[in-house]
Write a protein that holds these residues in place. Structure first.
Motif, PDB file in Angstrom:
ATOM      1  N   ARG A  32     -20.452  34.015 -19.603  1.00  0.00           N
ATOM      2  CA  ARG A  32     -20.685  33.456 -20.948  1.00  0.00           C
ATOM      3  C   ARG A  32     -21.863  34.155 -21.622  1.00  0.00           C
ATOM      4  N   CYS A  33     -22.940  34.324 -20.886  1.00  0.00           N
ATOM      5  CA  CYS A  33     -24.144  34.950 -21.442  1.00  0.00           C
ATOM      6  C   CYS A  33     -23.931  36.439 -21.700  1.00  0.00           C
ATOM      7  N   ALA A  34     -23.081  37.079 -20.911  1.00  0.00           N
ATOM      8  CA  ALA A  34     -22.831  38.511 -21.079  1.00  0.00           C
ATOM      9  C   ALA A  34     -22.232  38.817 -22.452  1.00  0.00           C
ATOM     10  N   LYS A  35     -21.631  37.824 -23.081  1.00  0.00           N
ATOM     11  CA  LYS A  35     -21.076  38.026 -24.428  1.00  0.00           C
ATOM     12  C   LYS A  35     -22.189  38.253 -25.443  1.00  0.00           C
ATOM     13  N   ALA A  36     -23.403  37.838 -25.106  1.00  0.00           N
ATOM     14  CA  ALA A  36     -24.606  38.091 -25.908  1.00  0.00           C
ATOM     15  C   ALA A  36     -24.516  37.542 -27.335  1.00  0.00           C
ATOM     16  N   VAL A  37     -23.896  36.379 -27.488  1.00  0.00           N
ATOM     17  CA  VAL A  37     -23.760  35.760 -28.806  1.00  0.00           C
ATOM     18  C   VAL A  37     -24.136  34.284 -28.713  1.00  0.00           C
ATOM     19  N   CYS A  38     -24.966  33.843 -29.661  1.00  0.00           N
ATOM     20  CA  CYS A  38     -25.321  32.428 -29.718  1.00  0.00           C
ATOM     21  C   CYS A  38     -24.111  31.625 -30.175  1.00  0.00           C
ATOM     22  N   TYR A  39     -23.814  30.580 -29.480  1.00  0.00           N
ATOM     23  CA  TYR A  39     -22.678  29.712 -29.811  1.00  0.00           C
ATOM     24  C   TYR A  39     -22.812  29.121 -31.213  1.00  0.00           C
ATOM     25  N   TYR A  40     -24.024  28.789 -31.622  1.00  0.00           N
ATOM     26  CA  TYR A  40     -24.230  28.100 -32.892  1.00  0.00           C
ATOM     27  C   TYR A  40     -24.380  29.041 -34.085  1.00  0.00           C
ATOM     28  N   CYS A  41     -25.312  29.988 -34.017  1.00  0.00           N
ATOM     29  CA  CYS A  41     -25.578  30.840 -35.192  1.00  0.00           C
ATOM     30  C   CYS A  41     -24.776  32.134 -35.167  1.00  0.00           C
ATOM     31  N   LYS A  42     -24.141  32.416 -34.052  1.00  0.00           N
ATOM     32  CA  LYS A  42     -23.298  33.606 -33.870  1.00  0.00           C
ATOM     33  C   LYS A  42     -24.073  34.923 -33.902  1.00  0.00           C
ATOM     34  N   LYS A  43     -25.405  34.872 -33.829  1.00  0.00           N
ATOM     35  CA  LYS A  43     -26.204  36.094 -33.794  1.00  0.00           C
ATOM     36  C   LYS A  43     -26.098  36.735 -32.418  1.00  0.00           C
ATOM     37  N   ASN A  44     -26.217  38.068 -32.399  1.00  0.00           N
ATOM     38  CA  ASN A  44     -26.268  38.788 -31.131  1.00  0.00           C
ATOM     39  C   ASN A  44     -27.642  38.584 -30.525  1.00  0.00           C
ATOM     40  N   ILE A  45     -27.666  38.110 -29.304  1.00  0.00           N
ATOM     41  CA  ILE A  45     -28.894  37.810 -28.580  1.00  0.00           C
ATOM     42  C   ILE A  45     -28.790  38.449 -27.199  1.00  0.00           C
ATOM     43  N   HIS A  46     -29.857  39.064 -26.743  1.00  0.00           N
ATOM     44  CA  HIS A  46     -29.830  39.643 -25.397  1.00  0.00           C
ATOM     45  C   HIS A  46     -29.505  38.535 -24.393  1.00  0.00           C
ATOM     46  N   PRO A  47     -28.612  38.803 -23.436  1.00  0.00           N
ATOM     47  CA  PRO A  47     -28.196  37.758 -22.486  1.00  0.00           C
ATOM     48  C   PRO A  47     -29.345  37.018 -21.808  1.00  0.00           C
ATOM     49  N   ARG A  48     -30.419  37.720 -21.474  1.00  0.00           N
ATOM     50  CA  ARG A  48     -31.528  37.038 -20.786  1.00  0.00           C
ATOM     51  C   ARG A  48     -32.281  36.086 -21.719  1.00  0.00           C
ATOM     52  N   ASP A  49     -32.061  36.233 -23.031  1.00  0.00           N
ATOM     53  CA  ASP A  49     -32.730  35.365 -24.001  1.00  0.00           C
ATOM     54  C   ASP A  49     -31.884  34.164 -24.417  1.00  0.00           C
ATOM     55  N   LEU A  50     -30.683  34.066 -23.879  1.00  0.00           N
ATOM     56  CA  LEU A  50     -29.833  32.912 -24.177  1.00  0.00           C
ATOM     57  C   LEU A  50     -30.215  31.728 -23.289  1.00  0.00           C
ATOM     58  N   THR A  51     -30.117  30.545 -23.852  1.00  0.00           N
ATOM     59  CA  THR A  51     -30.430  29.328 -23.113  1.00  0.00           C
ATOM     60  C   THR A  51     -29.169  28.475 -22.986  1.00  0.00           C
ATOM     61  N   MET A  52     -29.231  27.506 -22.113  1.00  0.00           N
ATOM     62  CA  MET A  52     -28.109  26.579 -21.932  1.00  0.00           C
ATOM     63  C   MET A  52     -28.366  25.338 -22.775  1.00  0.00           C
ATOM     64  N   ASP A  53     -27.383  24.956 -23.564  1.00  0.00           N
ATOM     65  CA  ASP A  53     -27.493  23.751 -24.369  1.00  0.00           C
ATOM     66  C   ASP A  53     -26.333  22.821 -24.046  1.00  0.00           C
ATOM     67  N   HIS A  54     -26.643  21.552 -23.910  1.00  0.00           N
ATOM     68  CA  HIS A  54     -25.603  20.540 -23.744  1.00  0.00           C
ATOM     69  C   HIS A  54     -25.124  20.150 -25.140  1.00  0.00           C
ATOM     70  N   ILE A  55     -23.848  20.310 -25.412  1.00  0.00           N
ATOM     71  CA  ILE A  55     -23.307  19.952 -26.729  1.00  0.00           C
ATOM     72  C   ILE A  55     -23.605  18.480 -26.991  1.00  0.00           C
ATOM     73  N   VAL A  56     -23.233  17.627 -26.060  1.00  0.00           N
ATOM     74  CA  VAL A  56     -23.664  16.225 -26.091  1.00  0.00           C
ATOM     75  C   VAL A  56     -24.841  16.153 -25.121  1.00  0.00           C
ATOM     76  N   PRO A  57     -26.050  15.958 -25.633  1.00  0.00           N
ATOM     77  CA  PRO A  57     -27.235  15.989 -24.775  1.00  0.00           C
ATOM     78  C   PRO A  57     -27.188  14.951 -23.653  1.00  0.00           C
ATOM     79  N   VAL A  58     -27.812  15.298 -22.548  1.00  0.00           N
ATOM     80  CA  VAL A  58     -27.891  14.381 -21.407  1.00  0.00           C
ATOM     81  C   VAL A  58     -28.518  13.058 -21.850  1.00  0.00           C
ATOM     82  N   SER A  59     -29.539  13.152 -22.704  1.00  0.00           N
ATOM     83  CA  SER A  59     -30.212  11.938 -23.175  1.00  0.00           C
ATOM     84  C   SER A  59     -29.305  11.048 -24.018  1.00  0.00           C
ATOM     85  N   ARG A  60     -28.179  11.603 -24.464  1.00  0.00           N
ATOM     86  CA  ARG A  60     -27.228  10.839 -25.272  1.00  0.00           C
ATOM     87  C   ARG A  60     -25.965  10.524 -24.479  1.00  0.00           C
ATOM     88  N   GLY A  61     -26.027  10.732 -23.160  1.00  0.00           N
ATOM     89  CA  GLY A  61     -24.902  10.396 -22.296  1.00  0.00           C
ATOM     90  C   GLY A  61     -24.036  11.574 -21.890  1.00  0.00           C
TER      91      GLY A  61
END
Length: 99
Positions: A32-61
């Motif tokens: 997933r990270c090798a695609k080097a694209v942010c899921y939300y803004c669609k900008k090209n981001i170096h794979p090591r600079d990508l983070t994991m985001d929970h679409i539905v946050p853990v704090s929200r269940g």
């Protein structure tokens, strides 16, 4: 509807964090990270600079599962915080109107 899943106890949160750590080491996540694209803004981001985001946050269940995590840039992750998808869309629309 409550804004946060207050019924989560510390053991639930620890379990989800551990699952996230394990998922980040998987080949699935690395691809997933090798695609080097942010899921939300669609900008090209170096794979090591990508983070994991929970679409539905853990704090929200939300759970740590392949269907609920996406790769995103730090800026989007920091701005999204604990928003649900519909709240995030409203936030983005508001930002677009201000631009």
């Amino acid at each position: 509807m409550e804004p946060f899943a207050y019924n989560l106890d510390e053991a639930d949160i620890k379990r989800e964090r551990q699952k996230a750590r394990e998922l980040r080491t998987s080949q699935w996540w690395k691809r997933r990270c090798a695609k080097a694209v942010c899921y939300y803004c669609k900008k090209n981001i170096h794979p090591r600079d990508l983070t994991m985001d929970h679409i539905v946050p853990v704090s929200r269940g939300g759970k740590t599962s392949k269907g609920n995590v996406v790769q995103c840039c730090k800026e989007c992750n920091n701005n999204k915080k604990q928003l649900l998808p519909i709240e995030w869309e409203k936030y983005l629309a508001r930002i677009d109107l201000q631009a």
